[in-house]
Scaffold this active site. Structure first.
Site: not given
Ligand SMILES: NC(=O)c1ccc[n+]([C@@H]2O[C@H](COP(=O)([O-])OP(=O)(O)OC[C@H]3O[C@@H](n4cnc5c(N)ncnc54)[C@H](O)[C@@H]3O)[C@@H](O)[C@H]2O)c1
Length: 373
Positions: A7-8, A11, A57, A79, A183
Site C-alpha cells: 500500500g506504499g 496516503f 498484495v 480496502e 472493515y
Molecule cells: N487513514 C486512516 O485514517 C487510517 C486509520 C486507521 C487505519 N488505517 C490503515 O492504514 C493503512 C493505509 O491507509 P491509507 O489511509 O493510506 O489508505 P489509502 O487508501 O490511501 O492507501 C491504501 C493503498 O493500498 C492500495 N491497495 C488497495 N488494495 C490493494 C491491493 N489489493 N493490493 C495492493 N495495494 C492495494 C491502494 O491502491 C492504496 O494506494 C490501511 O491499512 C488502513 O486500514 C488508516
C-alpha cells in the site's frame, strides 16, 4: 535497511516511503493503485530512489523475492471504507485478510526473512471506545454498538446497561475487540494472522491502531472515507457540508506526519512480543467543531447542515490512550489540529477539483438500509 511497504503509494504509504528514503533506507513499494483511491489514470509520484511494483498484495505469495532480504515490512495495503465494507464484503475480506495471508506465505517462502512486520491496524477494532459511568472513573465500560432502533430514535450517545449516561475517556489497547463493521473485523483479523504467524516464521509483529489520519496527500477522490478530504472537496465547489447525527460525535484526528513518526520509531525500538500501540492525537474533536475549523482554515463560506442522518455501524466516540506509544517509542504528536488543517488546505487547494461523489456513496448506503433519516 531494505524495507518493503505494501500500500506504499497510498496516503500514509507515500509519506512513510518519503521519510524512509530520507533516512537512507532501500525502499520497495508494492501497490495495485486502485481506481477508488487513485482514479482511472493514476498519477504516481514515487519517493526519489524508491522501487515500485504495481501488484495486488494477494499476489505476493507468488513473488516472495520481493520480500527476500528485507529487514522489515510495513503492511498498509487495504480496502479502507468502513460503510462500504458492509456491502462489498468479499472485496474487503479478500484484500485485507487474504492479502495478509499472501504476505505471510511470501515471508514463509523467503530464505532471508524480515525481522519485523509492522501493521497499520485501526481503532475500529474496538468498536465504541472506552467510557466511564458517573462516579466510577476507575471502571472502563465498552458499550455495545448502537442499534438501528437507537439511531432511528436519535438516541446518539451510548448508555450504560441501566440506561445511565456515560462519558468517553481515552481508549487503551487492552479493550477487547468489538468490531462494528466488516472493515473493523478484517483489521482485527489482520492483527490475529500476523500474531499467529510471527513466532513460527521468526518475525516480530508490531501492531499499530491508528485513529483518524488526515493530511497532505490524502485521496481527494475517494467518497467512502476521509471526511476532511470529502468536506474540503465539497466546500471548494461551494457545496453545503452535511454533518451526520447531531454533529457532536467525536473523532481523534491525527496528522500523517505524527503517524509516520510512530511507524519509523518502530523500526528499531526495543519492543515486547505481541506489542500493540495506539497512535493518535490523544484528544477528541467533534465533527461539527472540525467542520468549522476546516472551513475557517480554508477560507470557505458554505452552509453547514446538521442532518440527523446516521450510518449503521458508525461509532459515537473514540480517542487514543497514548501511554503505550509514549512509553515504548517516546511518541508525542507534534502537529496541532489547527496547523495540520492549515497545511492540508494549502496542499488540497493546489490539487485538481474532483466531482463530488459523496452523495452517491450515501445513496448506496440508503439503498441497502445502512443509512437512516
Ligand atoms: N487513514 C486512516 O485514517 C487510517 C486509520 C486507521 C487505519 N488505517 C490503515 O492504514 C493503512 C493505509 O491507509 P491509507 O489511509 O493510506 O489508505 P489509502 O487508501 O490511501 O492507501 C491504501 C493503498 O493500498 C492500495 N491497495 C488497495 N488494495 C490493494 C491491493 N489489493 N493490493 C495492493 N495495494 C492495494 C491502494 O491502491 C492504496 O494506494 C490501511 O491499512 C488502513 O486500514 C488508516
Amino acid at each position: 535497511m531494505k524495507i518493503v511497504v505494501t500500500g506504499g503509494l497510498g496516503f500514509i504509504g507515500q509519506a512513510l516511503g518519503r521519510r524512509l528514503r530520507g533516512l537512507g533506507h532501500d525502499v520497495v513499494l508494492v501497490d495495485s493503485l486502485t481506481t477508488q483511491i487513485h482514479g482511472a489514470l493514476p498519477q504516481v509520484v514515487l519517493p526519489e530512489g524508491a522501487t515500485f511494483f504495481r501488484m495486488d498484495v494477494r499476489d505476493l505469495a507468488r513473488n516472495p523475492e520481493l520480500i527476500e532480504g528485507c529487514e522489515a515490512v510495513y503492511h498498509l495495503a487495504a480496502e479502507t471504507g468502513t460503510a462500504q465494507s458492509m456491502y462489498r464484503v468479499q472485496d474487503y475480506v479478500g484484500v485485507n485478510e487474504l492479502g495478509t495471508a499472501a504476505l505471510i506465505e511470501a515471508i514463509a517462502a523467503a530464505d532471508r526473512k524480515p525481522k519485523r512486520v509492522i501493521l497499520a491496524s485501526s481503532r475500529s477494532v474496538y468498536g465504541e471506545g472506552a467510557y466511564v459511568a458517573p462516579g466510577r472513573p476507575d471502571v472502563l465500560i465498552q458499550p455495545s454498538p448502537r442499534t438501528p432502533e437507537q439511531l432511528a430514535a436519535n438516541a446518539w450517545e451510548p448508555v450504560g446497561a441501566d440506561g445511565s449516561a456515560l462519558q468517553a475517556v481515552p481508549t487503551p489497547e487492552n479493550l477487547p475487540f468489538f468490531p462494528g463493521s466488516i472493515y473493523a473485523a478484517t483489521k482485527a483479523s489482520q492483527e490475529l494472522l500476523l500474531r499467529a504467524a510471527g513466532p513460527a516464521l521468526g518475525f516480530k509483529p508490531v501492531i499499530f491502531r491508528f485513529q483518524n489520519v488526515y493530511g497532505e496527500g490524502q485521496s481527494l477522490q475517494n467518497p467512502y472515507t476521509g471526511i476532511i478530504s470529502i468536506f474540503f472537496n465539497r466546500a471548494r465547489q461551494g457545496m453545503e457540508i452535511p454533518v451526520y447525527e447531531d454533529g457532536l460525535e467525536s473523532r481523534d484526528f491525527v496528522h500523517v506526519d505524527d503517524i509516520v513518526d510512530g511507524l519509523v520509531a518502530a523500526l528499531d525500538a526495543d519492543l515486547p512480543d505481541g506489542v500493540v500501540m495506539n497512535l493518535g492525537a490523544g484528544a477528541p474533536t467533534t465533527v461539527l467543531d472540525l467542520v468549522h475549523q476546516l472551513l475557517a482554515s480554508g477560507g470557505f463560506d458554505v452552509p453547514v447542515r446538521v442532518t440527523g442522518q446516521y450510518r449503521v455501524g458508525d461509532i459515537r466516540h473514540c480517542f487514543a490512550d497514548l501511554t503505550e506509544a509514549r512509553r515504548l517509542l517516546g511518541f508525542e504528536p507534534r502537529v496541532s489540529l489547527a496547523d495540520g488543517l492549515s497545511r492540508f488546505c494549502v496542499w488540497a487547494g493546489s490539487q485538481p477539483v474532483h466531482v463530488d461523489k459523496s452523495e452517491q456513496a450515501a445513496a448506496e448506503l440508503r439503498a441497502r438500509k445502512l443509512m437512516g433519516a
